[in-house]
Scaffold this active site. Structure first.
Site, PDB file in Angstrom:
ATOM      1  N   LYS A 187      -0.113   4.511  -0.312  1.00 57.63           N
ATOM      2  CA  LYS A 187      -0.519   5.662   0.321  1.00 57.63           C
ATOM      3  C   LYS A 187      -0.168   6.506  -0.643  1.00 57.63           C
ATOM      4  CE  LYS A 187       0.127   3.355   5.056  1.00 57.63           C
ATOM      5  NZ  LYS A 187      -0.398   3.493   6.518  1.00 57.63           N
TER       6      LYS A 187
ATOM      7  N   HIS B 107     -10.158   1.134   3.946  1.00 50.69           N
ATOM      8  CA  HIS B 107      -8.626   1.735   4.928  1.00 50.69           C
ATOM      9  C   HIS B 107      -8.818   2.427   6.040  1.00 50.69           C
ATOM     10  CE1 HIS B 107      -4.582   2.890   6.509  1.00 50.69           C
ATOM     11  NE2 HIS B 107      -4.309   1.718   5.510  1.00 50.69           N
TER      12      HIS B 107
ATOM     13  N   GLY C 232       1.999   2.262  10.557  1.00 50.11           N
ATOM     14  CA  GLY C 232       2.882   3.313  10.442  1.00 50.11           C
ATOM     15  C   GLY C 232       3.131   4.264  12.068  1.00 50.11           C
TER      16      GLY C 232
ATOM     17  N   ASN D 168       0.948  -1.451   0.147  1.00 43.39           N
ATOM     18  CA  ASN D 168      -0.201   0.239   0.139  1.00 43.39           C
ATOM     19  C   ASN D 168       0.703   0.952   0.169  1.00 43.39           C
ATOM     20  OD1 ASN D 168      -1.909   1.857   0.841  1.00 43.39           O
ATOM     21  ND2 ASN D 168      -2.180   1.525   2.633  1.00 43.39           N
TER      22      ASN D 168
ATOM     23  N   SER E 267       2.871  -2.115  10.282  1.00 40.77           N
ATOM     24  CA  SER E 267       4.104  -2.480  10.980  1.00 40.77           C
ATOM     25  C   SER E 267       4.792  -3.289  10.104  1.00 40.77           C
ATOM     26  CB  SER E 267       4.321  -1.849  11.714  1.00 40.77           C
ATOM     27  OG  SER E 267       3.990  -0.697  12.104  1.00 40.77           O
TER      28      SER E 267
ATOM     29  N   GLU F 127      -7.417   4.249   7.387  1.00 38.74           N
ATOM     30  CA  GLU F 127      -7.164   6.154   7.355  1.00 38.74           C
ATOM     31  C   GLU F 127      -8.499   7.385   6.578  1.00 38.74           C
ATOM     32  OE1 GLU F 127      -2.842   5.454   5.820  1.00 38.74           O
ATOM     33  OE2 GLU F 127      -2.512   5.248   7.559  1.00 38.74           O
TER      34      GLU F 127
ATOM     35  N   GLU G 154      -6.035  -5.044  10.067  1.00 37.13           N
ATOM     36  CA  GLU G 154      -4.890  -4.415  11.009  1.00 37.13           C
ATOM     37  C   GLU G 154      -5.350  -2.807  11.677  1.00 37.13           C
ATOM     38  OE1 GLU G 154      -2.786  -2.618   6.296  1.00 37.13           O
ATOM     39  OE2 GLU G 154      -4.204  -1.369   6.896  1.00 37.13           O
TER      40      GLU G 154
END
Ligand code: PGA
Length: 252
Positions: A11, A96, A174, A9, A213, A98, A168
């Site tokens: 991003k 996702h 991250g 991904n 991660s 985010e 996730e």
């Protein structure tokens, strides 16, 4: 038998030129992945999708990071599933954390996006995962189950089998703080049980990835877990050298 999927991904990283540089090594990466019996792919920004799919060797999955639930029309700034398909995209990341956080996406809207993708024969990679507060309250499975039930609402068994789930935990994305393999395995096993409740034995066909991660140093421990069928990788998927190490780790 569920085939391991390793999806990068990207991003909001890489210009078309940078994405093209990465893809100049895609054939080598794919050969390595084939040797290990795993499927690989990347999810660049919309801007890079046409370029990346043109450079992708057959069997290398190209995914978007989002899709609109409508086919076309007055939806400024959006891209539809038929448009993705027209440039050779094979999958889309949906929901996702985010996007849930910064763009207000709900599981109900993800459900519409999943249906729009399935209609075009594209693979939805549906993300779920809890916040640190929910994790600390011990309510992970309760929270994630709801995301799964809402995201998969109204799908037939045949459709459900085509969806890939990515678990996730938000606190692991991250942050460098990955979930232990025990936490990842337990939650993913719980997700499969929810899917079994909804779709019976079809749950055994649905691939469930771990993300948060994932790095070359820890990917093998996740892949050794019986219910984990691959990884959605952000930071460590950005360079070909790191991607190569991820493939090696996932193939062990
Ligand atoms: P990360 O991101 O690997 O950089 O933690 C994973 C993701 O958000 O998909």
């Amino acid at each position: 038998m569920r085939k391991i999927l390793l999806l990068g991904n990207w991003k909001m990283n890489k210009t078309p030129l940078e994405a093209g540089e990465f893809m100049s090594e895609a054939k080598d990466l794919l050969e390595l992945a084939d040797q290990g019996g795993i499927e690989i792919g990347v999810a660049p920004t919309f801007l890079c999708l046409a370029n990346v799919s043109e450079l992708a060797p057959e069997g290398f999955l190209v995914s978007s990071q989002n899709v609109n639930e409508h086919d076309h029309g007055a939806y400024t700034g959006e891209v539809s599933a038929p448009m993705l398909k027209s440039v050779g995209v094979g999958a889309a990341i949906i929901g996702h954390s985010e996007r849930r956080e910064y763009n207000g996406e709900t599981s109900a809207c993800c459900n519409l996006k999943i249906k729009a993708l399935l209609k075009e024969g594209l693979v939805p990679v549906y993300c779920c995962g809890e916040s640190l507060a929910t994790f600390e309250e011990g309510k992970t499975l309760e929270f994630v189950s709801k995301q799964i039930e809402e995201g998969f609402a109204g799908l037939s068994k045949e459709e459900a089998a085509k969806v890939v789930v990515a678990y996730e935990p938000i606190w692991a994305i991250g942050t460098g703080k990955s979930a232990t393999k025990e936490i990842a395995q337990d939650t993913i096993k719980g997700i499969r049980e929810v899917l079994r409740g909804l779709f019976g034995e079809t749950a055994e066909e649905i691939r469930i990835l771990y993300g948060g991660s994932v790095k070359p140093e820890n990917i093998a421990s996740y892949m050794a877990c019986p219910d984990i069928d691959g990884a959605l990788v952000g930071g460590a998927s950005l360079t070909t050298s790191s991607f190569r190490e991820l493939i090696k780790g996932a193939s062990l």
